[in-house]
Design an enzyme around this catalytic site. Structure first.
Site, mmCIF file in Angstrom:
data_model
loop_
_atom_site.group_PDB
_atom_site.id
_atom_site.type_symbol
_atom_site.label_atom_id
_atom_site.label_comp_id
_atom_site.label_asym_id
_atom_site.label_seq_id
_atom_site.Cartn_x
_atom_site.Cartn_y
_atom_site.Cartn_z
ATOM 1 N N LYS A 119 -26.601 -14.463 -6.759
ATOM 2 C CA LYS A 119 -27.498 -13.310 -6.648
ATOM 3 C C LYS A 119 -26.963 -12.434 -5.527
ATOM 4 O O LYS A 119 -27.108 -12.739 -4.344
ATOM 5 C CB LYS A 119 -28.930 -13.758 -6.355
ATOM 6 C CG LYS A 119 -29.905 -12.593 -6.373
ATOM 7 C CD LYS A 119 -31.324 -13.095 -6.387
ATOM 8 C CE LYS A 119 -32.378 -12.026 -6.489
ATOM 9 N NZ LYS A 119 -32.121 -10.780 -5.837
ATOM 10 N N ASP A 157 0.821 -1.214 0.000
ATOM 11 C CA ASP A 157 0.000 0.000 0.000
ATOM 12 C C ASP A 157 0.856 1.265 0.000
ATOM 13 O O ASP A 157 0.555 2.239 -0.678
ATOM 14 C CB ASP A 157 -0.908 0.033 1.234
ATOM 15 C CG ASP A 157 -1.962 -1.052 1.152
ATOM 16 O OD1 ASP A 157 -1.935 -1.832 0.166
ATOM 17 O OD2 ASP A 157 -2.811 -1.134 2.061
HETATM 18 S S1 IVH Z 1 -29.653 -9.877 -13.639
HETATM 19 C C1 IVH Z 1 -33.569 -7.947 -15.832
HETATM 20 N N1 IVH Z 1 -27.782 -10.895 -12.114
HETATM 21 O O1 IVH Z 1 -31.422 -9.043 -8.247
HETATM 22 C C2 IVH Z 1 -32.896 -7.853 -14.504
HETATM 23 N N2 IVH Z 1 -29.413 -9.506 -11.110
HETATM 24 O O2 IVH Z 1 -34.240 -9.699 -8.011
HETATM 25 C C3 IVH Z 1 -31.836 -8.875 -14.451
HETATM 26 N N3 IVH Z 1 -29.105 -9.155 -8.725
HETATM 27 O O3 IVH Z 1 -32.624 -6.148 -9.803
HETATM 28 C C4 IVH Z 1 -30.913 -8.702 -13.341
HETATM 29 N N4 IVH Z 1 -27.291 -10.396 -8.532
HETATM 30 O O4 IVH Z 1 -30.422 -5.989 -8.478
HETATM 31 C C5 IVH Z 1 -28.884 -10.109 -12.172
HETATM 32 N N5 IVH Z 1 -26.058 -11.850 -10.900
HETATM 33 C C6 IVH Z 1 -27.139 -11.069 -10.952
HETATM 34 C C7 IVH Z 1 -27.670 -10.437 -9.817
HETATM 35 C C8 IVH Z 1 -28.813 -9.655 -9.940
HETATM 36 C C9 IVH Z 1 -28.160 -9.620 -7.896
HETATM 37 C C10 IVH Z 1 -30.231 -8.309 -8.308
HETATM 38 C C11 IVH Z 1 -30.509 -7.150 -9.248
HETATM 39 C C12 IVH Z 1 -31.943 -7.352 -9.689
HETATM 40 C C13 IVH Z 1 -32.485 -8.193 -8.579
HETATM 41 C C14 IVH Z 1 -33.693 -8.989 -9.051
#
Ligand code: IVH
Length: 715
Positions: A153, A36
């Site tokens: 997710k 760092d």
């Molecule tokens: S794809 C068309 N990929 O989950 C929207 N979403 O419950 C497609 N999220 O609004 C989103 N990890 O904020 C996607 N790997 C991921 C994700 C993800 C978290 C969140 C995102 C979305 C929400 C939906």
């Protein structure tokens, strides 16, 4: 360009490239190559060169992450395409149903229209033919080959980042939007810029290699790592604020803070997952998108796989659940996406969500267990906190044996607690789970509130109107132990190796009676400690020595003045410049500091009114601990100068530019007159610029404005 200037320009570009490279290694790939301190030294070189050559400063320089504040509230902007949400599946059956729907739709027109649900009340011949047709469609659907991408997710909030071309052939982060209502988001660009895993600029080479046009958009998730979340809550507690409930709320709150330096300290992380051009998905599919994002320098979550069947999805889900507790950030499920964009297009959207993706949500992280006892923990300030010891139970990926009970009032609200009560516990974002309710009360007598400090035996006290009981004995050994741990903690004096085991021994042997004694420790004394050899003793002494130059703000945090957390300590240090000046400050002078009100000023005055604390400061000083800071003064150079803004600036909004000018003491006026000092002109500047030219007023572009401002802030 003169030769000297040419050299400086080259040196600046080299330093920037080098710093960007190390930022990428550190924040995106998590594999730093230099210490760092070496990074800081290069950063300081760059800052110095830019200060010497303000005309060479650009907004995407690594020195420019923390810029001005967004004025009041945030501007709104429309999304290039709606930010939708996802449909959820909660179990294997729902996942299989979704997979079948996807395959059936991909069979071709008409197939999806076939009734899956056979109406059992119908007893005519139709039933037979429905069944036959369904069976046939199902059989064919099973033959359809679909590739999916499985991702975690992430439990954060989604944002859209737009990059726009700059002169050098690359692109620069121009806009960062929250999801908002999905159609229109809030412009949080200044805060996004402080997130180190978000590249401020992408080189022409990287863009060309990706075959990407220079205007593009990246979408993904901003999360707050658990470490940062814990630090934040510790600080909130010190400031008498209620803790943030989970990292997602904390991340959302942080992104919407009107103070970029706070955002910068919280160390948010951005994981990219979509790449768009003019509102359309770029690349042939999701996997290719993630690869392209990685190549462009974005942080892409490494836990992803291509899967081809529900069984493989389930295996990925199982693996994700087992990794969940050790990721360092929260996830609440797995997202499955049909990989091919062509297939995605054929599947299309329902009103609110794509048909080509689904969120598999983990089951709620709650469990039931039995209370065994309550232990009482004494904190640095003497605050006594009840902790529930419970029969070990597996929840949310970890085995839990202790739960927070907050304070005595909380226990009373639960209706009291008895040994062997069955309670429901919940593990949210917080690392230590909490008790939700008593499920079944036992016959035992309720556990009582203790009257005396569990460590020193002195009577506990509670101030009118406060919920916490405290041990007020200033010699309480628990308080000293906690104070030492706090003093050495990360983010405070940063004394690596001063952990619980070492502190306990130092206290047991009477080697330390207050924090200043740390600086008198010798190698012989340390070598005598358990599991301490010469090497570890030397290392700890070097850490202690190094902490002497942590600076006033850190020392102020380390002293543990109530309500003085990281940010307040920083502001106080910048305002007063030395501990003596701070100690001599009157209430009025203290309250002149931003964010310091009567509660904090009182607490500071009370702290320095105690002779023991004054003595402590003296001892620290005598030990050679640096208790000075660079004083921040607003230069008066810009005071009284009037600026007129015209046209569109490349990265700053009107409001941001205005805010920055005013923060430096300048004024912004709408019309050009003889009194105007500077006109700041962007693209499509209009008649104001013409008039300014007629009057011979000095013109600035955005970079020149930033340079002018940068030259005027720190003294
Ligand atoms: S794809 C068309 N990929 O989950 C929207 N979403 O419950 C497609 N999220 O609004 C989103 N990890 O904020 C996607 N790997 C991921 C994700 C993800 C978290 C969140 C995102 C979305 C929400 C939906």
């Amino acid at each position: 360009m003169s030769a000297a200037k040419h050299d400086a320009a080259q040196q600046i570009e080299e330093l920037r490239a080098e710093l960007r490279h190390h930022e990428h290694l550190y924040y995106v790939l998590d594999t730093p190559e230099i210490p760092d301190a070496a990074y800081d030294a290069r950063m300081n070189d760059l800052k110095r060169l830019e200060a010497e050559h303000p005309e060479l400063l650009t907004p995407d320089s690594p020195t420019q992450r923390v810029g001005g504040k967004p004025a009041e509230g945030f501007q709104k902007a429309a999304h290039s395409r709606p930010m939708l949400s996802l449909d959820n599946a909660y179990n294997e059956g729902e996942l299989r149903d979704w997979d079948r729907r996807v395959r059936t739709r991909l069979l071709g027109p008409g197939s999806a229209a076939v009734a899956y649900e056979i109406d059992e009340s119908k007893e005519d011949d139709d039933e037979e033919s429905d069944r036959a047709l369904n069976a046939e469609v199902s059989a064919r659907a099973e033959q359809v080959h679909v590739e999916y991408t499985a991702e975690l997710k992430l439990d954060g909030l989604s944002v859209a980042l737009r990059y726009e071309p700059v002169e050098d052939g690359g692109s620069r982060l121009a806009l960062g939007l929250t999801r908002g209502d999905g159609q229109i988001g809030e412009d949080v660009t200044t805060n996004i810029r402080t997130i180190r895993s978000v590249p401020l600029a992408i080189s022409a080479t990287a863009i060309e290699k990706a075959g990407l046009p220079r205007s593009f958009e990246v979408r993904g998730e901003v999360v707050m790592p658990l470490k940062g979340f814990e630090l934040l809550n510790k600080e909130r507690e010190e400031q008498g604020l209620s803790p943030a409930v989970n990292p997602r709320n904390a991340a959302a709150g942080t992104l919407r803070t009107l103070e970029p330096s706070i955002v910068s300290n919280r160390r948010l992380v951005f994981f990219a997952y979509f790449l768009l051009v003019e509102g359309e998905y770029f690349a042939v599919g999701q996997s290719a998108t993630l690869d392209a994002l990685t190549a462009l320098g974005f942080r892409v979550n490494p836990h992803r796989e291509r899967v081809e069947s529900v069984d493989e999805m389930l295996r990925f889900i199982e693996k994700a659940e087992s990794q969940r507790a050790s990721l360092g950030y929260e996830i609440d499920g797995v997202v499955l996406k049909v990989d091919s964009h062509a297939a995605q297009q054929r599947l299309g959207y329902t009103g609110r969500a794509p048909r080509w993706a689904i969120a598999y949500k983990f089951a709620a992280q709650t469990a039931e267990t039995a209370i065994e006892s309550i232990t009482w923990q004494v904190g640095r300030t003497g605050k006594v906190t009840p902790v529930g010891e419970v029969a070990p139970v597996f929840v949310g990926g970890t085995t839990v044996s202790r739960v927070t009970l907050h304070n005595w009032d909380f226990i009373e609200r639960l209706g009291g607690l008895r040994p062997s009560d069955i309670v429901e516990i919940e593990r949210g974002g917080d690392v230590i789970p909490k008790v939700v309710r008593v499920v079944k009360q036992s016959e035992n007598a309720p556990i009582a509130l203790i009257a005396a400090c569990p460590e020193c035996g002195s009577q506990l006290e509670r101030t009118e109107g406060e919920v916490d009981w405290r041990c007020v004995n200033s010699d309480c050994p628990a308080k000293l132990r906690e104070t030492l741990l706090h003093f050495g903690a990360r983010g405070v004096m940063n004394i690596e190796g001063l952990g619980e085991a070492v502190v306990a021994q130092l206290l047991d042997r009477g080697l330390v009676h207050h924090v200043a004694d740390l600086y008198a420790l010798t190698e012989e004394q340390l070598v005598g400690l358990e599991r301490f050899a010469e090497k570890s003793a030397k290392a700890l002494l070097a850490e202690i020595e190094g902490s002497k130059s942590a600076g006033l703000a850190r020392v102020l945090m380390g002293l543990g003045i109530r309500f003085v957390g990281e940010r307040t300590a920083q502001l106080l240090a910048e305002e007063f410049g030395s501990v003596e000046a701070l100690m001599a400050a009157t209430v009025e002078e203290l309250e002149r500091v931003e964010e310091v009100g009567p509660r904090i000023s009182e607490s500071i005055r009370a702290f320095f009114a105690r002779p023991a604390n004054v003595q402590l400061v003296e001892s620290l000083k005598a030990a050679g601990v640096d208790m000075t800071a660079e004083k921040k003064q607003r230069s008066t150079e810009l005071a009284g100068k009037t600026f007129v803004l015209t046209g569109t600036l490349p990265t700053l909004s009107r409001e941001e530019a205005k805010q920055k000018i005013e923060a430096a003491g300048g004024k912004v006026s709408a019309a050009v007159s003889k009194k105007t000092s500077y006109v700041v002109a962007g693209e499509e500047a209009g008649s104001k610029l013409d008039k300014a030219r007629q009057l011979g007023i000095q013109e600035l572009n955005e970079a020149e404005l930033l340079a002018l401002l940068a030259g005027t802030t720190p003294v």
